[in-house]
Design an enzyme around this catalytic site. Structure first.
Site, PDB file in Angstrom:
ATOM      1  N   GLU A  49      40.799  34.385  35.916  1.00 33.97           N
ATOM      2  CA  GLU A  49      42.136  34.671  36.882  1.00 33.97           C
ATOM      3  C   GLU A  49      42.906  33.630  36.731  1.00 33.97           C
ATOM      4  OE1 GLU A  49      41.324  35.001  41.132  1.00 33.97           O
ATOM      5  OE2 GLU A  49      39.308  35.861  40.659  1.00 33.97           O
ATOM      6  N   GLU A  85      34.409  32.360  42.498  1.00 28.06           N
ATOM      7  CA  GLU A  85      34.647  31.452  43.717  1.00 28.06           C
ATOM      8  C   GLU A  85      33.807  30.782  45.352  1.00 28.06           C
ATOM      9  OE1 GLU A  85      39.390  32.099  42.403  1.00 28.06           O
ATOM     10  OE2 GLU A  85      39.134  31.949  44.879  1.00 28.06           O
TER      11      GLU A  85
END
Length: 470
Positions: free
Chosen positions: A373, A174
């Site tokens: 995720e 991320e």
């Protein structure tokens, strides 16, 4: 418990599908001041401003994986993991970011990798998960090209140290989040609000990524793959009005395609370059950067998905004196009737995961990918604990199941999806939220010596993995 395994399998996944979970060093390891570890920005920020962290809980102990990894990996095996993503702490391995390698860290990560393999769990290793070594942040963090080179050296050392056993690697998790948190919206250290510096940080993160990919190619790990993990948040316009559509397009450029395009296609979107140029925010670059990015695209894309981004055209003119932020181009839009996770304040929109995957198939060469995720954080889960001590988190089972239905549909439509990793294996420390919301398949009892207990979702996940479907 229900005998789920006796039910017929409606949604079967491809052979060899990766079932597992993901976590990060700072969120589970603890031992923040042990084993020769150097300070990272989280250790430092907590010392400076403990009040910014939920109930004043910092990263010093976390879930104590550093001392309990054998017990934890045994539990991973018990609940059906065949793969597990964790991160290496740069400041544990190289305490000042550039100097000597810490032998205690090498011993620890070797032990974790060996323990995973001994339990039939494939280690997926991520090199950077929000945890800049403090010594590197002191000289500017990702704003400084010296830090980019230090990261490339760190990556190269990791490939040398662990590449004989670890085949699946990721450069960043991320990467938009440290940009948003650290340089735009004040929820990560160094708490800067400055769009120009944010753009430079984002750009240098991608240069660091490309240099790590180049180092990986030089390391020539047999059967090795390298990727990046992006939280691809679909940007949905309120309506098909051109102004709403344009707002969603700009949000997509800034938050998704600023990393997705260079990582997969080896180049930035032309309209992103033009947008930054129009407002005078193009980053400082070096002569060979374009070739570096072009020649070092990824093998594998990790996709994190939690919630959609819904936007509309701006209602009012921006304040000319306020800091320049992405919201100069759009307003957020709350869709009527949306389903919410009230604890996190996030919309639950399962089809978003399918929309991302179809976009990857249609616009990014159907690159090999996986859900790296997806998960649900809930506050006060203790109230769902029964007499035997098990937490009945049926809402988490439903959340996983409803997202997997859309993943399954994407696979049926030809998307190259190789696995699904839940966030996360066990309740962990969650940055400034600390232990406010719990995400784990395994409960960690903070009041009772960090005792681990498998939740109902953990048993459901075991059945999911064993049946390769549900």
């Amino acid at each position: 418990m229900e005998q789920r395994s006796k039910q017929p399998i409606t949604y079967r996944f491809p052979a060899g599908f990766w079932w597992g979970s993901a976590t990060s060093a700072t969120q589970i390891e603890g031992a923040a001041n042990e084993g020769g570890k150097g300070k990272n920005i989280w250790d430092h920020w907590y010392e400076q401003e403990p009040h910014r962290f939920f109930q004043g809980v910092g990263p010093e102990v976390a879930s104590d994986f550093y001392h309990r990894y054998k017990e934890d990996i045994a539990l991973m095996k018990e609940i059906g993991h065949n793969s597990f993503r964790f991160s290496i702490s740069w400041s544990r391995l190289i305490p000042d970011g550039v100097g000597e390698v810490n032998p205690e860290a090498v011993r620890f990560y070797n032990a974790v990798i060996d323990e995973l393999l001994a339990n039939g769990i494939e280690p997926f290793v991520n090199l950077y998960h929000f945890d800049m070594p403090l010594a590197m942040q002191t000289i500017g963090g990702w704003e400084n090209r010296e830090v980019v080179d230090a990261y490339a050296r760190y990556a190269s050392l990791c490939f040398q140290l662990f590449g004989d056993r670890v085949k699946t690697w990721f450069t960043h998790n991320e990467p938009i989040v440290p940009v948003e948190g650290g340089y735009l919206y004040d929820f990560h250290y160094p708490n800067v609000v400055d769009f120009r510096r944010a753009v430079q940080v984002a750009y240098h993160t991608m240069i660091a990524h490309a240099k790590a990919v180049a180092a990986f190619r030089r390391a020539a790990i047999p059967d090795g793959k390298i990727g990046i993990i992006l939280n691809l948040t679909p940007s949905y316009p309120r309506s098909q009005h051109p102004a709403d559509v344009k707002a969603a397009h700009i949000a997509d450029l800034l938050f998704n395609r600023s990393f997705l395009d260079p990582a997969v296609k080896g180049e930035y979107p032309q309209d992103l370059i033009e947008l930054l140029d129009e407002y005078g925010f193009l980053p400082v670059t070096k002569a060979n950067d374009r070739e570096l990015i072009k020649e070092n695209t990824i093998d594998l894309l990790g996709i994190n998905y939690y919630q959609p981004r819904r936007v509309k055209a701006k209602e009012n003119m921006p304040n000319p004196d306020a800091p320049f932020l992405p919201e100069r181009f759009f307003d957020y839009y709350a869709m009527p009737g949306r389903k919410m996770n009230p604890y996190r304040g996030w919309e639950i929109y399962e089809k978003g995961i399918y929309d991302i995957l179809i976009n990857i198939k249609e616009n990014y060469g159907n690159i090999e990918c996986f859900i790296s995720e997806n998960g649900m954080g809930v506050e006060g889960e203790e109230r769902f604990r029964d007499e035997s001590g098990m937490i009945h988190d049926d809402y988490r089972i439903e959340f996983i199941r409803e997202h997997l239905k859309w993943v399954h549909r994407a696979i049926e439509e030809g998307v190259n999806v190789k696995g699904y990793h839940l966030w996360t294996f066990m309740d962990n420390w969650s940055w400034t939220n600390a232990y406010k919301n719990r995400y784990g398949l395994v409960a960690v009892d903070l009041e009772n010596g960090l005792k681990r207990t498998i939740k109902k979702s953990g048993y459901w996940f075991k059945s999911l993995a064993e049946n390769n479907g549900f």
